[in-house]
Every structure is written in structure tokens, then in C-alpha cells.
Design an enzyme around this catalytic site. Sequence first.
Site, PDB file in Angstrom:
ATOM      1  N   CYS A   8      18.253  -1.576  -0.997  1.00 41.03           N
ATOM      2  CA  CYS A   8      16.783  -2.027  -1.268  1.00 41.03           C
ATOM      3  C   CYS A   8      16.732  -1.720  -2.817  1.00 41.03           C
ATOM      4  CB  CYS A   8      16.091  -0.701  -0.574  1.00 41.03           C
ATOM      5  SG  CYS A   8      14.258  -0.514  -1.454  1.00 41.03           S
ATOM      6  N   ASP A  34       5.353  -2.948 -13.021  1.00 40.47           N
ATOM      7  CA  ASP A  34       5.964  -4.427 -12.293  1.00 40.47           C
ATOM      8  C   ASP A  34       6.454  -5.263 -13.201  1.00 40.47           C
ATOM      9  OD1 ASP A  34       4.655  -5.919  -9.381  1.00 40.47           O
ATOM     10  OD2 ASP A  34       5.853  -7.087 -10.715  1.00 40.47           O
ATOM     11  N   HIS A  50      12.972   5.968   1.322  1.00 40.33           N
ATOM     12  CA  HIS A  50      12.898   4.370   1.576  1.00 40.33           C
ATOM     13  C   HIS A  50      12.000   4.580   3.025  1.00 40.33           C
ATOM     14  CE1 HIS A  50      13.863   0.382   2.212  1.00 40.33           C
ATOM     15  NE2 HIS A  50      13.780   0.512   3.457  1.00 40.33           N
ATOM     16  N   ASN A  91       0.610  -4.620   0.190  1.00 41.83           N
ATOM     17  CA  ASN A  91       0.837  -5.534   1.069  1.00 41.83           C
ATOM     18  C   ASN A  91       1.827  -5.336   2.094  1.00 41.83           C
ATOM     19  OD1 ASN A  91      -0.526  -7.669  -0.903  1.00 41.83           O
ATOM     20  ND2 ASN A  91       1.451  -7.907  -1.965  1.00 41.83           N
ATOM     21  N   HIS A 102       9.945  -1.630   0.869  1.00 39.45           N
ATOM     22  CA  HIS A 102      10.093  -0.420   0.371  1.00 39.45           C
ATOM     23  C   HIS A 102       8.480  -0.269   0.145  1.00 39.45           C
ATOM     24  CE1 HIS A 102      11.814   3.499  -1.637  1.00 39.45           C
ATOM     25  NE2 HIS A 102      10.703   3.563  -1.831  1.00 39.45           N
ATOM     26  N   HIS A 104       5.141   0.126  -1.436  1.00 41.80           N
ATOM     27  CA  HIS A 104       4.561   0.067  -2.939  1.00 41.80           C
ATOM     28  C   HIS A 104       2.995  -0.051  -2.923  1.00 41.80           C
ATOM     29  CE1 HIS A 104       6.283  -3.584  -1.653  1.00 41.80           C
ATOM     30  NE2 HIS A 104       5.601  -4.427  -2.640  1.00 41.80           N
ATOM     31  N   HIS A 106       0.369  -1.414  -5.185  1.00 44.22           N
ATOM     32  CA  HIS A 106       0.428  -2.240  -6.527  1.00 44.22           C
ATOM     33  C   HIS A 106      -1.126  -1.664  -7.038  1.00 44.22           C
ATOM     34  CE1 HIS A 106       2.815  -5.907  -5.850  1.00 44.22           C
ATOM     35  NE2 HIS A 106       2.511  -5.648  -4.521  1.00 44.22           N
TER      36      HIS A 106
HETATM   37  P1  AMP Z   1       5.214  -7.332  -2.908  1.00 43.83           P
HETATM   38  O1  AMP Z   1       4.990  -8.747  -2.649  1.00 43.83           O
HETATM   39  O2  AMP Z   1       3.830  -6.705  -2.424  1.00 43.83           O
HETATM   40  O3  AMP Z   1       6.491  -6.928  -1.854  1.00 43.83           O
HETATM   41  O4  AMP Z   1       5.432  -6.909  -4.292  1.00 43.83           O
HETATM   42  C1  AMP Z   1       6.758  -6.830  -4.918  1.00 43.83           C
HETATM   43  C2  AMP Z   1       6.479  -6.507  -6.182  1.00 43.83           C
HETATM   44  O5  AMP Z   1       7.788  -6.079  -6.654  1.00 43.83           O
HETATM   45  C3  AMP Z   1       6.368  -7.727  -7.037  1.00 43.83           C
HETATM   46  O6  AMP Z   1       5.150  -7.857  -7.755  1.00 43.83           O
HETATM   47  C4  AMP Z   1       7.480  -7.869  -8.082  1.00 43.83           C
HETATM   48  O7  AMP Z   1       7.148  -8.378  -9.335  1.00 43.83           O
HETATM   49  C5  AMP Z   1       7.990  -6.459  -8.157  1.00 43.83           C
HETATM   50  N1  AMP Z   1       9.336  -6.058  -8.450  1.00 43.83           N
HETATM   51  C6  AMP Z   1      10.472  -6.750  -7.886  1.00 43.83           C
HETATM   52  N2  AMP Z   1      11.205  -6.297  -8.351  1.00 43.83           N
HETATM   53  C7  AMP Z   1      11.087  -5.567  -9.391  1.00 43.83           C
HETATM   54  C8  AMP Z   1      11.652  -4.549 -10.368  1.00 43.83           C
HETATM   55  N3  AMP Z   1      13.104  -4.789 -10.475  1.00 43.83           N
HETATM   56  N4  AMP Z   1      11.185  -3.982 -11.167  1.00 43.83           N
HETATM   57  C9  AMP Z   1       9.684  -3.803 -11.139  1.00 43.83           C
HETATM   58  N5  AMP Z   1       8.932  -4.720 -10.363  1.00 43.83           N
HETATM   59  C10 AMP Z   1       9.721  -5.618  -9.517  1.00 43.83           C
END
Ligand code: AMP
Length: 126
Positions: A8, A34, A50, A91, A102, A104, A106
Site C-alpha cells: 500500500c 495530495d 491500514h 471516495n 487505504h 483517505h 480528501h
Molecule cells: P482516490 O482516487 O480517492 O483513491 O484518491 C487517491 C489520491 O491519492 C489521488 O488524489 C492521488 O493524487 C493521491 N496520491 C496518490 N499517490 C500519492 C502520493 N504518493 N502522495 C500524495 N498523494 C498521492
Amino acid sequence: MTHSDPNCIFCKIVEGEIPADIVYRDEHVLAFRDINPVAPEHFLIIPLRHIASLNELDSSDTVVAGRILQAAPVVARKAGISGSGYRLVFNTGPDSLQSVFHIHGHLTGGERMGWPPFPGKAVGHG
Ligand code: AMP
């Protein structure tokens, strides 16, 4: 207490294995910018442990779920948007386009948003 999934990407950020612009951390949650922002201010608030999605939350996660919410105004204040306003979006599952499994939240802000936030249905509130 930390259960980590070696595959992850957000667990790797928690473990410090890959870099992130971290803005807040406590014993339950981490917040960082992000990497692909969709708003002038865009942060992700995650549990250290996780948990793949909101669907996996159970009664043992009450504290961490609360801490995720409590971190939101802390992060917003640091970003200077607690007064102007912000949005917290989780989401969950394919229709939402969740791409990282995992939990998150936003946290986005720094500009006037529209509502509702669905394609073709945005009306904005002026
Ligand atoms: P989701 O589509 O809701 O699963 O959002 C995943 C988010 O994680 C997206 O907005 C990506 O831009 C962000 N993301 C993915 N990898 C990283 C990373 N290494 N550092 C910061 N944000 C990330």
C-alpha cells in the site's frame, strides 16, 4: 497498533519509505498534500493503520474515525482555509473512482466550489 500493508502506497508514506509533504501527524492519523491537487489546497487525511475503505470500518475503529474528522479543521487552519471553507470527501468503491485502497479523506479548499459535485450536475452557489 499500526497494521501495515507492504503493497500500500499510503502505508509506505506512514512508514517513511516514500516521501510526502506531511502537514499533520498524531498517534492515529497522518495528513499530507495530495501529489496531484485538484484544488488550490488539497490534502489527504489517513489513518496510520491500514484500512482499505470506509466499508472496512468496524466498532474497533471509533477512535481513529473520530480522529480523522478532528484532524480536518487542524489541517484547514494550518492551510488558512478554515474560515473560507473546505470540503472533506471519502471516495469509496468503484463508482466513486477510489484508486488507493487505504482510507483517505480528501480535504480541498482555497476556491469557491460548486454543489452538487457530480459531473453535469454542478450548479454552483455563486
Ligand atoms: P482516490 O482516487 O480517492 O483513491 O484518491 C487517491 C489520491 O491519492 C489521488 O488524489 C492521488 O493524487 C493521491 N496520491 C496518490 N499517490 C500519492 C502520493 N504518493 N502522495 C500524495 N498523494 C498521492
